[in-house]
Design an enzyme around this catalytic site. Structure first.
Site, PDB file in Angstrom:
ATOM      1  N   HIS A   1       0.855  -1.195   0.000  1.00  0.00           N
ATOM      2  CA  HIS A   1       0.000   0.000   0.000  1.00  0.00           C
ATOM      3  C   HIS A   1       0.889   1.243   0.000  1.00  0.00           C
ATOM      4  CE1 HIS A   1       0.897   0.534   4.244  1.00  0.00           C
ATOM      5  NE2 HIS A   1       0.362  -0.636   4.558  1.00  0.00           N
TER       6      HIS A   1
ATOM      7  N   HIS B   1       4.029   1.604   2.351  1.00  0.00           N
ATOM      8  CA  HIS B   1       5.277   0.955   1.911  1.00  0.00           C
ATOM      9  C   HIS B   1       5.956   1.802   0.845  1.00  0.00           C
ATOM     10  CE1 HIS B   1       2.746  -2.651   3.110  1.00  0.00           C
ATOM     11  NE2 HIS B   1       3.701  -2.577   4.012  1.00  0.00           N
TER      12      HIS B   1
ATOM     13  N   CYS C   1       1.129 -10.044  20.628  1.00  0.00           N
ATOM     14  CA  CYS C   1       0.257  -9.552  19.549  1.00  0.00           C
ATOM     15  C   CYS C   1       0.682 -10.238  18.261  1.00  0.00           C
ATOM     16  CB  CYS C   1       0.359  -8.038  19.373  1.00  0.00           C
ATOM     17  SG  CYS C   1      -0.472  -7.497  17.848  1.00  0.00           S
TER      18      CYS C   1
ATOM     19  N   CYS D   1       1.753  -7.782  15.416  1.00  0.00           N
ATOM     20  CA  CYS D   1       3.099  -7.215  15.564  1.00  0.00           C
ATOM     21  C   CYS D   1       4.154  -8.307  15.531  1.00  0.00           C
ATOM     22  CB  CYS D   1       3.286  -6.522  16.904  1.00  0.00           C
ATOM     23  SG  CYS D   1       2.305  -5.071  17.149  1.00  0.00           S
TER      24      CYS D   1
ATOM     25  N   CYS E   1      -3.274  -4.421  22.125  1.00  0.00           N
ATOM     26  CA  CYS E   1      -1.994  -4.099  21.507  1.00  0.00           C
ATOM     27  C   CYS E   1      -1.919  -2.591  21.293  1.00  0.00           C
ATOM     28  CB  CYS E   1      -1.862  -4.832  20.174  1.00  0.00           C
ATOM     29  SG  CYS E   1      -0.613  -4.090  19.107  1.00  0.00           S
TER      30      CYS E   1
ATOM     31  N   HIS F   1      -2.009  -2.106  17.217  1.00  0.00           N
ATOM     32  CA  HIS F   1      -3.158  -2.574  16.435  1.00  0.00           C
ATOM     33  C   HIS F   1      -4.490  -2.468  17.158  1.00  0.00           C
ATOM     34  CE1 HIS F   1       0.279  -4.509  14.445  1.00  0.00           C
ATOM     35  NE2 HIS F   1      -0.420  -4.282  13.366  1.00  0.00           N
TER      36      HIS F   1
ATOM     37  N   LYS G   1      -3.741   5.722  10.924  1.00  0.00           N
ATOM     38  CA  LYS G   1      -2.601   5.120  10.249  1.00  0.00           C
ATOM     39  C   LYS G   1      -3.145   4.085   9.268  1.00  0.00           C
ATOM     40  CE  LYS G   1       1.550   2.379  10.684  1.00  0.00           C
ATOM     41  NZ  LYS G   1       1.482   0.945  10.567  1.00  0.00           N
TER      42      LYS G   1
ATOM     43  N   LYS H   1      -2.109  -2.601   6.418  1.00  0.00           N
ATOM     44  CA  LYS H   1      -2.752  -3.756   5.818  1.00  0.00           C
ATOM     45  C   LYS H   1      -3.817  -4.326   6.737  1.00  0.00           C
ATOM     46  CE  LYS H   1       1.350  -5.388   5.003  1.00  0.00           C
ATOM     47  NZ  LYS H   1       2.629  -5.792   4.423  1.00  0.00           N
TER      48      LYS H   1
HETATM   49  O1  ME8 Z   1       7.051  -4.052   9.910  1.00  0.00           O
HETATM   50  N1  ME8 Z   1       2.840   5.412   6.885  1.00  0.00           N
HETATM   51  O2  ME8 Z   1       6.833  -4.709   7.715  1.00  0.00           O
HETATM   52  P1  ME8 Z   1       5.543  -3.913   7.248  1.00  0.00           P
HETATM   53  C1  ME8 Z   1       4.144   5.431   6.591  1.00  0.00           C
HETATM   54  N2  ME8 Z   1       8.495  -6.682   8.078  1.00  0.00           N
HETATM   55  N3  ME8 Z   1       4.875   4.327   6.406  1.00  0.00           N
HETATM   56  C2  ME8 Z   1       4.264   3.150   6.492  1.00  0.00           C
HETATM   57  C3  ME8 Z   1       2.890   3.052   6.780  1.00  0.00           C
HETATM   58  C4  ME8 Z   1       2.165   4.259   6.967  1.00  0.00           C
HETATM   59  N4  ME8 Z   1       0.868   4.283   7.225  1.00  0.00           N
HETATM   60  N5  ME8 Z   1       2.567   1.749   6.816  1.00  0.00           N
HETATM   61  C5  ME8 Z   1       3.697   1.048   6.544  1.00  0.00           C
HETATM   62  C6  ME8 Z   1       7.374  -4.741   8.959  1.00  0.00           C
HETATM   63  N6  ME8 Z   1       4.728   1.896   6.333  1.00  0.00           N
HETATM   64  C7  ME8 Z   1       8.569  -5.665   9.071  1.00  0.00           C
HETATM   65  C8  ME8 Z   1       9.835  -4.857   8.948  1.00  0.00           C
HETATM   66  S1  ME8 Z   1      12.507  -4.680   8.807  1.00  0.00           S
HETATM   67  C9  ME8 Z   1      13.778  -5.676   9.225  1.00  0.00           C
HETATM   68  C10 ME8 Z   1      11.093  -5.666   9.068  1.00  0.00           C
HETATM   69  C11 ME8 Z   1       6.103   1.529   6.006  1.00  0.00           C
HETATM   70  O3  ME8 Z   1       5.140  -4.541   5.960  1.00  0.00           O
HETATM   71  C12 ME8 Z   1       7.074   2.037   7.063  1.00  0.00           C
HETATM   72  O4  ME8 Z   1       8.369   2.025   6.521  1.00  0.00           O
HETATM   73  O5  ME8 Z   1       4.536  -3.811   8.320  1.00  0.00           O
HETATM   74  C13 ME8 Z   1       6.966   0.966   8.109  1.00  0.00           C
HETATM   75  O6  ME8 Z   1       8.063   1.004   8.990  1.00  0.00           O
HETATM   76  C14 ME8 Z   1       6.958  -0.277   7.245  1.00  0.00           C
HETATM   77  O7  ME8 Z   1       6.208   0.113   6.064  1.00  0.00           O
HETATM   78  C15 ME8 Z   1       6.322  -1.487   7.893  1.00  0.00           C
HETATM   79  O8  ME8 Z   1       6.122  -2.473   6.906  1.00  0.00           O
END
Ligand code: ME8
Length: 528
Positions: free
Chosen positions: A22, A25, A130, A133, A148, A151, A299, A302
């Site tokens: 989304h 990311h 959670c 998380c 959590c 979430h 926020k 997904k």
């Molecule tokens: O946490 N606003 O992956 P994830 C801004 N796999 N940035 C956002 C966002 C939002 N609303 N939502 C997501 C994970 N992001 C782990 C990370 S790293 C070793 C492992 C971005 O798929 C932002 O960079 O939940 C956030 O930190 C990341 O996506 C979380 O992606």
């Protein structure tokens, strides 16, 4: 002989493949790409890493919901993240998947090193978990109603035999790292947050699971797999050659910048540096945590189903506006809201009117007044003795100096300063009124004015290229510059007078054509 670090190494988080990407990311990824392109423009060798985080309970559950084997599920979803990269013209140098052997084998080696030196031990864990998380919380961490804190979902009480990492042992070294180097954790609000967290005392942290098997097996105990976070964080070194190619690794590590969202601060600024300290590796030079993108005040993620797919916006606004909008609209460290209307307004005002019309007007005048060839300006540099040209010279300096704000991740500031030059050029055209000069037969002044416009549009194309590589390339081609845009280097490329007299320019198509009237209705704030 050991190789010296010579590469600007930049990373994004690796994203979970429990669902498709989304705009959250894309936000981190585009920002990282702008920095990568900016550093290349400044002459650095850059290594830009992104990828997908494919293990863990969440992903296994997502696969189960689809009735799929986890490996088939991740093989299906990971390419969607690659598609996002190509949709957004992201210039990453590598894409790591944590299910790749180049990663899993090195994770086992890294963790065995910590186990062999007694930084990892077996114990019983009790806590609040959670699933979204993939993290345990203490009772103090939970939101009201035992939810959590991220979430707002019910957490589960869990007890299991786990391997633990001696995180507590590294608290003094972590505090020294925050203290010693202000730039290590940025922005300052995040540094204060982690410092307070560590000062309050660290407990050892669980690094393995026995309740499911979708993970990297613990090599010394096959009842366990590594907890997904300890597998995932290691991607930053496994993808950089750790344990596989010492020379490559030494040229890249430590990372110059690890870009994350503020949700990942604890993992990246506490657990991750502690793991590196335990392994005797240098810490990243900077971890920068940006704010959240909000949609309707929440926020977007997904799990709460407000996720907007980047393609929905790119289809309407184009990739350049997509890349420009988020960085121009939101101060990077802070939270910011997306709205369809504000994106529309940025497109129309900044891109179509300020930049697109300027280029179009100037190129049309060159076609009509100068047979489409770059005219001879006399002296090519701006005349600081002339008030109108001196003002433009000041705007040029503002733009060139201002772009360096990208190194501090102040994208909004950099773009504001670049638009000082775009506006300055528009004012210059109005002040000189080349159509009048033409009518009055003042050919020398006419040629000088149009040359200045073309030459500074060339500088604008160079400076804007990290943010809008496609639009910059289209402008570059219309200006007819012979050298490829990709070969330009700063500061030389921002010098005045580099556009060769006689160069053939091309007019149109418009850099930013008028938007289609109708956009995806459900993305408009009023739902119309
Ligand atoms: O946490 N606003 O992956 P994830 C801004 N796999 N940035 C956002 C966002 C939002 N609303 N939502 C997501 C994970 N992001 C782990 C990370 S790293 C070793 C492992 C971005 O798929 C932002 O960079 O939940 C956030 O930190 C990341 O996506 C979380 O992606």
């Amino acid at each position: 002989m050991a190789a010296a670090k010579d590469t600007f190494y930049l990373t994004t988080p690796i994203y979970y493949v429990n669902d498709v990407p989304h705009i959250g990311h894309a936000y981190t990824t585009v920002a990282a790409d702008v920095l990568a392109r900016w550093r290349r423009l400044c002459g650095d060798t850059v290594h830009f890493l992104t990828g997908t985080d494919e293990h863990g309970e969440n992903v296994a559950r997502a696969a189960a919901r689809r009735g799929m084997d986890p490996q088939d599920h991740v093989d299906d979803i990971s390419p969607r993240f690659r598609e996002m990269l190509s949709l957004l013209h992201v210039s990453n140098d590598d894409f790591i998947r944590t299910t790749e052997p180049r990663h899993t084998v090195r994770v086992q080696e890294f963790m065995r090193l910590l186990y062999d030196q007694d930084d990892i031990y077996l114990d019983v864990y009790r806590g609040w978990y959670c699933v979204s998380c993939e993290a345990y919380y203490t009772a103090d961490d939970l939101a009201e109603g035992n939810l959590c804190p991220i979430h707002r979902r019910a957490v589960e009480r869990r007890e299991q035999e786990n391997y633990f990492f001696r995180l507590s042992k590294y608290a003094p070294a972590l505090l020294a790292a925050y203290q010693g180097d202000d730039s290590f954790v940025q922005p300052a609000v995040r540094r204060n947050e982690v410092r307070t967290f560590v000062q309050a005392g660290l407990e050892d942290v669980s690094v393995s699971r026995t309740s499911f098997d979708w993970g990297v097996p613990v090599p010394w105990d096959d009842a366990h797999v590594f907890y997904v976070w300890f597998d995932a964080l290691l991607n930053y070194v496994t993808a950089a050659g750790y344990g596989a190619d010492d020379e490559v690794f030494e040229r890249r590590w430590p990372a110059d910048l690890q870009l994350i969202g503020k949700d990942l601060v604890r993992f990246h600024c506490v657990y991750w540096p502690a793991m590196l300290l335990a392994a005797g590796l240098p810490l990243p030079r900077q971890v920068f945590a940006h704010g959240f993108l909000l949609v309707g005040g929440e926020k977007m993620s997904k799990t709460n189903a407000t996720g907007i797919r980047p393609a929905e916006l790119v289809d309407h606004f184009g990739v350049d506006c997509y890349r420009y909008y988020f960085l121009r609209e939101i101060s990077f460290g802070l939270d910011g809201s997306f709205s369809w209307e504000s994106m529309e307004s940025r497109y129309t005002t900044d891109l179509a009117n300020d930049l697109g019309n300027l280029a179009n007007r100037v190129l049309n005048m060159i076609a009509s007044y100068c047979d489409g060839a770059v005219p001879d300006p006399g002296d090519r540099a701006l005349d600081e003795g002339d008030a109108v040209e001196a003002a433009l010279a000041t705007d040029l300096r503002t733009a060139v100096a201002g772009m360096a704000a990208i190194d501090r991740l102040e994208f909004k500031r950099a773009l504001e300063d670049l638009w000082v030059l775009v506006s300055g050029l528009n004012r210059y055209v109005e002040a000189r009124a080349p159509w009048r000069l033409r009518k009055q037969g003042q050919t020398e002044q006419l040629h000088r004015c149009l040359y200045v416009c073309l030459d500074l549009l060339r500088v604008v194309a160079v400076l804007v290229s990290p943010v809008m590589p496609d639009a910059a390339q289209r402008l570059w081609s219309q200006l007819g510059v012979g050298d490829p845009l990709d070969d330009q280097r700063l500061p030389a490329a921002a010098s005045q007078g580099l556009l060769a007299v006689g160069t053939a320019t091309t007019r149109g198509p418009l850099l930013f054509p008028k938007l289609e009237e109708v956009g995806p209705g459900d993305l408009r704030a009023d739902g119309s």
